[in-house]
Design an enzyme around this catalytic site. Structure first.
Site, PDB file in Angstrom:
ATOM      1  N   ASP A 165      -9.005   0.269   2.198  1.00 47.27           N
ATOM      2  CA  ASP A 165      -7.997  -0.071   3.212  1.00 47.27           C
ATOM      3  C   ASP A 165      -8.559   0.329   4.591  1.00 47.27           C
ATOM      4  O   ASP A 165      -8.280   1.402   5.101  1.00 47.27           O
ATOM      5  CB  ASP A 165      -6.701   0.685   2.892  1.00 47.27           C
ATOM      6  CG  ASP A 165      -5.651   0.526   3.973  1.00 47.27           C
ATOM      7  OD1 ASP A 165      -5.690  -0.482   4.695  1.00 47.27           O
ATOM      8  OD2 ASP A 165      -4.789   1.425   4.089  1.00 47.27           O
ATOM      9  N   ARG A 182      -7.707   3.813  13.386  1.00 40.37           N
ATOM     10  CA  ARG A 182      -6.805   4.954  13.627  1.00 40.37           C
ATOM     11  C   ARG A 182      -6.191   4.933  15.019  1.00 40.37           C
ATOM     12  O   ARG A 182      -5.063   5.406  15.210  1.00 40.37           O
ATOM     13  CB  ARG A 182      -7.567   6.269  13.447  1.00 40.37           C
ATOM     14  CG  ARG A 182      -8.161   6.472  12.076  1.00 40.37           C
ATOM     15  CD  ARG A 182      -7.091   6.521  11.011  1.00 40.37           C
ATOM     16  NE  ARG A 182      -7.681   6.695   9.694  1.00 40.37           N
ATOM     17  CZ  ARG A 182      -7.030   6.449   8.563  1.00 40.37           C
ATOM     18  NH1 ARG A 182      -5.789   5.993   8.587  1.00 40.37           N
ATOM     19  NH2 ARG A 182      -7.625   6.631   7.410  1.00 40.37           N
ATOM     20  N   ASP A 207       0.847  -1.194   0.000  1.00 46.15           N
ATOM     21  CA  ASP A 207       0.000   0.000   0.000  1.00 46.15           C
ATOM     22  C   ASP A 207       0.881   1.243   0.000  1.00 46.15           C
ATOM     23  O   ASP A 207       1.802   1.343   0.817  1.00 46.15           O
ATOM     24  CB  ASP A 207      -0.908  -0.020   1.238  1.00 46.15           C
ATOM     25  CG  ASP A 207      -2.000   1.031   1.156  1.00 46.15           C
ATOM     26  OD1 ASP A 207      -2.274   1.530   0.047  1.00 46.15           O
ATOM     27  OD2 ASP A 207      -2.581   1.341   2.209  1.00 46.15           O
ATOM     28  N   TYR A 231       2.490   2.885  15.319  1.00 41.31           N
ATOM     29  CA  TYR A 231       3.137   3.051  14.008  1.00 41.31           C
ATOM     30  C   TYR A 231       4.575   3.580  14.027  1.00 41.31           C
ATOM     31  O   TYR A 231       5.282   3.445  13.039  1.00 41.31           O
ATOM     32  CB  TYR A 231       2.259   3.876  13.070  1.00 41.31           C
ATOM     33  CG  TYR A 231       2.405   5.376  13.129  1.00 41.31           C
ATOM     34  CD1 TYR A 231       3.091   6.060  12.119  1.00 41.31           C
ATOM     35  CD2 TYR A 231       1.867   6.103  14.177  1.00 41.31           C
ATOM     36  CE1 TYR A 231       3.210   7.433  12.165  1.00 41.31           C
ATOM     37  CE2 TYR A 231       1.983   7.474  14.217  1.00 41.31           C
ATOM     38  CZ  TYR A 231       2.662   8.146  13.219  1.00 41.31           C
ATOM     39  OH  TYR A 231       2.784   9.499  13.261  1.00 41.31           O
ATOM     40  N   HIS A 272      -3.899  13.953   0.630  1.00 35.86           N
ATOM     41  CA  HIS A 272      -4.120  13.072   1.783  1.00 35.86           C
ATOM     42  C   HIS A 272      -2.955  13.162   2.763  1.00 35.86           C
ATOM     43  O   HIS A 272      -3.153  13.331   3.966  1.00 35.86           O
ATOM     44  CB  HIS A 272      -4.305  11.622   1.304  1.00 35.86           C
ATOM     45  CG  HIS A 272      -4.352  10.630   2.426  1.00 35.86           C
ATOM     46  ND1 HIS A 272      -5.414  10.538   3.298  1.00 35.86           N
ATOM     47  CD2 HIS A 272      -3.457   9.686   2.838  1.00 35.86           C
ATOM     48  CE1 HIS A 272      -5.177   9.576   4.195  1.00 35.86           C
ATOM     49  NE2 HIS A 272      -4.001   9.052   3.931  1.00 35.86           N
ATOM     50  N   TYR A 282       1.133   5.754  -0.600  1.00 32.92           N
ATOM     51  CA  TYR A 282       0.685   6.974   0.094  1.00 32.92           C
ATOM     52  C   TYR A 282       0.868   8.110  -0.900  1.00 32.92           C
ATOM     53  O   TYR A 282       1.542   9.089  -0.635  1.00 32.92           O
ATOM     54  CB  TYR A 282       1.618   7.131   1.308  1.00 32.92           C
ATOM     55  CG  TYR A 282       1.229   8.053   2.417  1.00 32.92           C
ATOM     56  CD1 TYR A 282      -0.029   8.018   3.007  1.00 32.92           C
ATOM     57  CD2 TYR A 282       2.171   8.944   2.940  1.00 32.92           C
ATOM     58  CE1 TYR A 282      -0.338   8.845   4.063  1.00 32.92           C
ATOM     59  CE2 TYR A 282       1.870   9.777   3.999  1.00 32.92           C
ATOM     60  CZ  TYR A 282       0.607   9.715   4.563  1.00 32.92           C
ATOM     61  OH  TYR A 282       0.302  10.535   5.615  1.00 32.92           O
ATOM     62  N   THR A 326      -8.695  -5.869   4.130  1.00 29.95           N
ATOM     63  CA  THR A 326      -8.630  -4.938   2.995  1.00 29.95           C
ATOM     64  C   THR A 326      -9.637  -5.462   1.985  1.00 29.95           C
ATOM     65  O   THR A 326      -9.574  -6.640   1.616  1.00 29.95           O
ATOM     66  CB  THR A 326      -7.224  -4.961   2.351  1.00 29.95           C
ATOM     67  OG1 THR A 326      -6.256  -4.684   3.363  1.00 29.95           O
ATOM     68  CG2 THR A 326      -7.103  -3.941   1.232  1.00 29.95           C
ATOM     69  N   GLU A 334     -10.045  12.550   7.577  1.00 31.60           N
ATOM     70  CA  GLU A 334      -9.947  13.853   6.914  1.00 31.60           C
ATOM     71  C   GLU A 334     -11.307  14.548   6.872  1.00 31.60           C
ATOM     72  O   GLU A 334     -11.409  15.742   7.139  1.00 31.60           O
ATOM     73  CB  GLU A 334      -9.426  13.678   5.481  1.00 31.60           C
ATOM     74  CG  GLU A 334      -7.977  13.225   5.415  1.00 31.60           C
ATOM     75  CD  GLU A 334      -7.649  12.716   4.021  1.00 31.60           C
ATOM     76  OE1 GLU A 334      -7.228  13.515   3.179  1.00 31.60           O
ATOM     77  OE2 GLU A 334      -7.834  11.505   3.773  1.00 31.60           O
ATOM     78  N   LYS A 386      -4.085  -1.985  10.349  1.00 27.77           N
ATOM     79  CA  LYS A 386      -4.475  -2.114   8.940  1.00 27.77           C
ATOM     80  C   LYS A 386      -4.699  -3.565   8.521  1.00 27.77           C
ATOM     81  O   LYS A 386      -5.386  -3.822   7.541  1.00 27.77           O
ATOM     82  CB  LYS A 386      -3.340  -1.580   8.037  1.00 27.77           C
ATOM     83  CG  LYS A 386      -2.976  -0.130   8.255  1.00 27.77           C
ATOM     84  CD  LYS A 386      -3.846   0.753   7.429  1.00 27.77           C
ATOM     85  CE  LYS A 386      -3.288   2.168   7.346  1.00 27.77           C
ATOM     86  NZ  LYS A 386      -4.157   3.002   6.500  1.00 27.77           N
ATOM     87  N   THR A 402      -4.670   6.359  -0.011  1.00 24.44           N
ATOM     88  CA  THR A 402      -5.943   7.080   0.029  1.00 24.44           C
ATOM     89  C   THR A 402      -5.989   8.155  -1.036  1.00 24.44           C
ATOM     90  O   THR A 402      -5.073   8.964  -1.156  1.00 24.44           O
ATOM     91  CB  THR A 402      -6.131   7.746   1.404  1.00 24.44           C
ATOM     92  OG1 THR A 402      -5.915   6.764   2.396  1.00 24.44           O
ATOM     93  CG2 THR A 402      -7.525   8.335   1.540  1.00 24.44           C
TER      94      THR A 402
HETATM   95 CA    CA Z   1      -3.933   3.088   2.811  1.00 28.33          CA
END
Ligand code: CA
Length: 397
Positions: free
Chosen positions: A214, A218, A107, A225, A114, A109, A238, A339, A234, A325
Site C-alpha cells: 500500500d 505521508r 484496507d 486525512y 503499527h 489497520y 496499490t 516506523e 493512498k 501494515t
Molecule cells: Ca495500509
C-alpha cells in the site's frame, strides 16, 4: 514433479496466477517449482481459459477443493506425465498479469504495533491507540482501479502538502513516499445486500491471499486525512503479487491469534481466535531492511471480513481486503519506512553507503514472505516488486 529445495512453489502451495507467452492469450495457471502449469490446457474447464481468475473464484470451496485435488493428482501421478509435461512453461518465459479483476478494495489497520507506532510518531504524548481501536477493526475503502501487479512501476504522486514551517500548503511531488507491507485477502463467493458474514464462515468466502504494498505519500496523507481518512495519499497505486496463494495451502500456517481485551462484541467473536504464521521480508534496493511477522496481528482475517460486512454491505467476487501494515514489536519488524525511520528522524543506513528516510526516484521495493507448508517445509508467495518513477509534470492550466 521435481521441485528444487527452497522453491516458493512446492506441490503443497499451488498458487494461481494469470500468464501469457508472446503471441498467446492471457490464461490461468498454477506455479509449481520453476514452471507454470497451463490449467486451461490440462483441465477441461473454460474457467481457466479466461484472462482472470474471477470465474473460478466465484465457484466456492467445494469446487476449489476438487480442482486443487485434481492438480495435485496431475503433478504427482506418473501416468499423467504425457498430459502434464507439454503444458509446463518455465516461469522465466511467461509474463505475469493482474491475477483477478479487482472488484472493491478495502484496507484495514489491524496491527496493534503499527497503529501504536504511528500514534507515538504523529501524536506524541497522547494515548497511542485511538479510543475505538480495540473495539472494531478500523479501515477505509480504497481505489480498486489502481491496484497493479508486481513489476508495474509506480509514478511518484503529486499533490497538496504542508512543508515544515510553511504558512500554507504547496502542490508538488510527494517528498515522503512510503511503503506498507500487507497481506491482501481475495474474496471468491459473493453475498447479497443485507447479509453479513459470521467469523465462522470465512472459509466459505475467502479463496486466498496475495502480498500487497500500500504505497503511501505521508505528506499528502498528513494534510488531507482529517476528518475523512486516507484519500489521494493512498489512491495512486496499490501493488499485489501475481500469485494468489489459496487458503487451502495455508492450513499449516494457522496459529492462535494474540489475546484480545476487551472481548470484542458478538459478531467479532470467534470460536478460536486465529492468525497466520507468515513472515515477510521488506527489501529496499536488494537489501532486507525489515522482517514483519503476521502472526501477531490483533484482528484476525475472519474478524476483518465479519466487520467489513457487519452493516450488510454485499461482497462481490474479486473483492480485495488488506490487513493493514504488518508490524511486529521488535526493531527491524516494522512494515513501513515511517516506523523504521521514526517519522523520518532516524535515517536507515544502507549497505551501499546511502541513507534513506523515504523513497527516492529509482528505488526498488520488493516484498517476499514465507509460511510453513503442510509437508513440514516452507512455502513462498513469489516476489512483489515495484520501482519508483519520477513524478510527471502537471499540465499547465
Ligand atoms: Ca495500509
Amino acid at each position: 514433479m521435481p521441485v528444487s529445495e527452497g522453491s516458493d512453489f512446492p506441490v503443497d502451495n499451488l498458487p494461481y496466477g494469470v500468464f501469457s507467452t508472446p503471441g498467446t492469450p492471457r490464461r490461468v495457471g498454477v506455479a509449481i517449482g520453476g514452471w507454470v502449469l497451463d490449467l486451461g490446457a490440462v483441465l477441461d474447464d473454460p474457467d481457466f481459459r479466461a484472462p482472470a481468475l474471477n470465474a473460478h473464484l466465484s465457484r466456492g470451496p467445494e469446487r476449489w477443493a476438487e480442482v486443487r485435488a485434481r492438480i495435485v493428482e496431475l503433478l504427482t501421478d506418473e501416468r499423467r506425465r504425457p498430459l502434464v509435461e507439454p503444458n509446463l512453461i518455465p516461469l522465466d518465459r511467461v509474463t505475469l498479469h493482474l491475477p483477478f479483476e479487482v472488484a472493491d478494495y478495502v484496507d484495514f489497520y489491524a496491527s496493534e504495533h503499527h497503529a501504536a507506532n504511528l500514534g507515538r510518531i504523529l501524536r506524541p504524548g497522547q494515548d497511542p491507540l485511538p479510543p475505538n481501536w480495540r473495539h472494531l477493526p478500523l479501515g477505509y475503502h480504497g481505489r480498486a482501479g489502481t491496484v497493479v501487479v508486481s513489476g508495474t512501476p509506480v509514478v511518484r504522486p503529486r499533490g497538496q502538502h504542508l512543508e515544515h514551517g510553511a504558512p500554507g500548503p504547496v502542490d508538488g511531488p510527494s517528498r515522503r513516499l512510503d511503503v506498507e507491507v500487507e497481506l491482501g485477502f481475495v474474496v471468491g463467493v459473493p453475498t447479497v445486500p443485507g447479509e453479513s458474514v459470521p467469523t465462522s464462515r470465512f472459509d466459505r468466502h475467502v479463496f486466498g491471499v496475495v502480498l500487497l504494498n500500500d504505497w503511501s505519500a505521508r505528506d499528502l496523507q498528513a494534510w488531507e486525512y482529517v476528518p475523512l481518512g486516507p484519500f489521494l495519499g493512498k489512491s495512486f497505486a496499490t501493488s499485489i503479487s501475481p500469485w494468489v496463494v489459496p487458503m487451502a495451502a495455508l492450513r499449516a500456517a494457522r496459529v492462535p491469534g494474540p489475546p484480545q481485551s476487551p472481548e470484542p462484541v458478538g459478531y467479532l467473536r470467534e470460536e478460536r481466535h486465529w492468525s497466520l504464521d507468515i513472515t515477510f521480508e521488506l527489501e529496499l534496493n536488494g537489501e532486507v531492511v525489515s522482517r514483519p511477522p503476521f502472526a501477531q496481528m490483533y484482528w484476525s482475517p475472519a474478524q476483518l471480513l465479519a466487520h467489513l460486512t457487519a452493516n450488510g454491505a454485499a461482497l462481490r467476487t474479486g473483492d480485495l481486503y488488506a490487513s493493514g501494515t504488518v508490524s511486529g514489536p521488535g526493531p527491524g519488524e516494522a512494515g513501513s519506512l515511517i516506523e523504521l525511520t521514526w517519522g523520518g528522524t532516524r535515517p536507515l543506513r544502507l549497505r551501499d553507503g546511502s541513507a534513506r528516510t523515504f523513497l527516492e526516484d529509482g528505488d526498488v521495493v520488493t516484498i517476499r514472505a514465507s509460511a510453513p507448508s503442510a509437508s513440514g517445509g516452507r512455502l513462498g508467495f513469489g516476489a512483489l516488486t515495484g520501482r519508483v518513477l519520477p513524478a510527471v509534470p502537471r499540465p499547465e492550466r
